[in-house]
Design a protein around this motif. Structure first.
Motif, PDB file in Angstrom:
ATOM      1  N   ASP A  81       0.845  -1.197   0.000  1.00  0.00           N
ATOM      2  CA  ASP A  81       0.000   0.000   0.000  1.00  0.00           C
ATOM      3  C   ASP A  81       0.877   1.243   0.000  1.00  0.00           C
ATOM      4  OD1 ASP A  81      -2.438  -1.372   0.201  1.00  0.00           O
ATOM      5  OD2 ASP A  81      -2.251  -1.527   2.371  1.00  0.00           O
ATOM      6  N   PHE A  82       0.454   2.242  -0.754  1.00  0.00           N
ATOM      7  CA  PHE A  82       1.193   3.504  -0.760  1.00  0.00           C
ATOM      8  C   PHE A  82       0.260   4.644  -1.137  1.00  0.00           C
ATOM      9  CE2 PHE A  82       1.312   1.786  -4.983  1.00  0.00           C
ATOM     10  CZ  PHE A  82       1.300   2.871  -5.860  1.00  0.00           C
ATOM     11  N   VAL A  83       0.732   5.858  -0.903  1.00  0.00           N
ATOM     12  CA  VAL A  83      -0.036   7.056  -1.236  1.00  0.00           C
ATOM     13  C   VAL A  83       0.722   7.794  -2.338  1.00  0.00           C
ATOM     14  CG1 VAL A  83      -0.961   9.241  -0.376  1.00  0.00           C
ATOM     15  CG2 VAL A  83      -0.954   7.222   1.102  1.00  0.00           C
ATOM     16  N   THR A  84       0.028   8.139  -3.417  1.00  0.00           N
ATOM     17  CA  THR A  84       0.668   8.833  -4.540  1.00  0.00           C
ATOM     18  C   THR A  84       0.904  10.307  -4.197  1.00  0.00           C
ATOM     19  OG1 THR A  84      -1.404   9.525  -5.548  1.00  0.00           O
ATOM     20  CG2 THR A  84      -0.557   7.344  -6.179  1.00  0.00           C
ATOM     21  N   ASN A  87      -1.985  12.238  -3.463  1.00  0.00           N
ATOM     22  CA  ASN A  87      -2.663  11.832  -2.224  1.00  0.00           C
ATOM     23  C   ASN A  87      -3.735  10.764  -2.448  1.00  0.00           C
ATOM     24  OD1 ASN A  87      -2.332  12.103   0.492  1.00  0.00           O
ATOM     25  ND2 ASN A  87      -3.994  13.575   0.735  1.00  0.00           N
ATOM     26  N   CYS A  88      -3.516   9.901  -3.428  1.00  0.00           N
ATOM     27  CA  CYS A  88      -4.431   8.778  -3.676  1.00  0.00           C
ATOM     28  C   CYS A  88      -3.860   7.516  -3.029  1.00  0.00           C
ATOM     29  CB  CYS A  88      -4.590   8.515  -5.171  1.00  0.00           C
ATOM     30  SG  CYS A  88      -5.369   9.861  -6.037  1.00  0.00           S
ATOM     31  N   GLN A  89      -4.732   6.771  -2.355  1.00  0.00           N
ATOM     32  CA  GLN A  89      -4.321   5.499  -1.755  1.00  0.00           C
ATOM     33  C   GLN A  89      -4.311   4.429  -2.849  1.00  0.00           C
ATOM     34  OE1 GLN A  89      -3.616   5.195   1.662  1.00  0.00           O
ATOM     35  NE2 GLN A  89      -2.876   3.151   1.220  1.00  0.00           N
ATOM     36  N   LYS A  90      -3.187   3.770  -3.027  1.00  0.00           N
ATOM     37  CA  LYS A  90      -3.076   2.721  -4.045  1.00  0.00           C
ATOM     38  C   LYS A  90      -2.354   1.516  -3.465  1.00  0.00           C
ATOM     39  CE  LYS A  90      -3.240   5.136  -8.414  1.00  0.00           C
ATOM     40  NZ  LYS A  90      -2.647   5.207  -9.735  1.00  0.00           N
ATOM     41  N   SER A  91      -2.373   0.433  -4.234  1.00  0.00           N
ATOM     42  CA  SER A  91      -1.570  -0.728  -3.849  1.00  0.00           C
ATOM     43  C   SER A  91      -1.012  -1.369  -5.114  1.00  0.00           C
ATOM     44  CB  SER A  91      -2.396  -1.731  -3.045  1.00  0.00           C
ATOM     45  OG  SER A  91      -3.224  -2.479  -3.886  1.00  0.00           O
TER      46      SER A  91
END
Length: 147
Positions: A81-84, A87-91
């Motif tokens: 999991d990470f934040v772009t 500020n979008c949560q992605k995986s």
């Protein structure tokens, strides 16, 4: 009546089969996010890839790397999991061929089975091939998510 048993997942090159549990657990990680990671092992005597360990969603990357043996080959998937920057949560789902300081025979079996096994896990987004533990550090994972 004759019964013919065969595995649809047999790898012609290495003769490795992929246990159904591998695909089921991967689908659960991908679709339901049931696991943070899965470690897979080749059972040489049974000529198949099996699930060795699963990590719960709350487990950390350090828990994952600690579950990989230092002197044996393994395959693994890790849901990162990470934040772009927006500020979008992605995986991203990483496929990792773990460090290998193991026997030559074992390395050859893992290397010859890897591509076929990876194809069985539909949804891999990033692949890491590590020859030593530093190549699967969290900094490496972070650097690969934007590529």
């Amino acid at each position: 009546m004759e019964h013919i048993l065969f595995s649809t997942s047999a790898n012609a090159a290495s003769g490795m089969a992929v246990h159904d549990d591998c695909k089921l657990k991967f689908l659960e990680l991908k679709a339901k996010r049931t696991y943070r990671f899965i470690v897979f092992k080749i059972e040489e005597k049974q000529k198949q890839v099996i699930v060795e360990k699963v990590g719960e969603p709350a487990e950390s990357y350090e828990d994952f790397t600690a579950s990989l043996p230092a002197d044996e080959c393994r395959y693994a998937v890790y849901d990162y999991d990470f934040v772009t920057e927006e500020n979008c949560q992605k995986s991203r789902i990483f496929f990792i061929a773990s460090p290998d300081t193991s026997r030559v025979r074992s390395k050859m079996i893992y290397a010859s089975s890897k591509d076929r096994f990876k194809r069985e896990l539909d949804g891999i987004q990033v692949e890491l091939q590590a020859t030593d533990p530093t190549e699967i550090g969290l900094d490496v994972i972070k650097s690969r998510v934007d590529k």
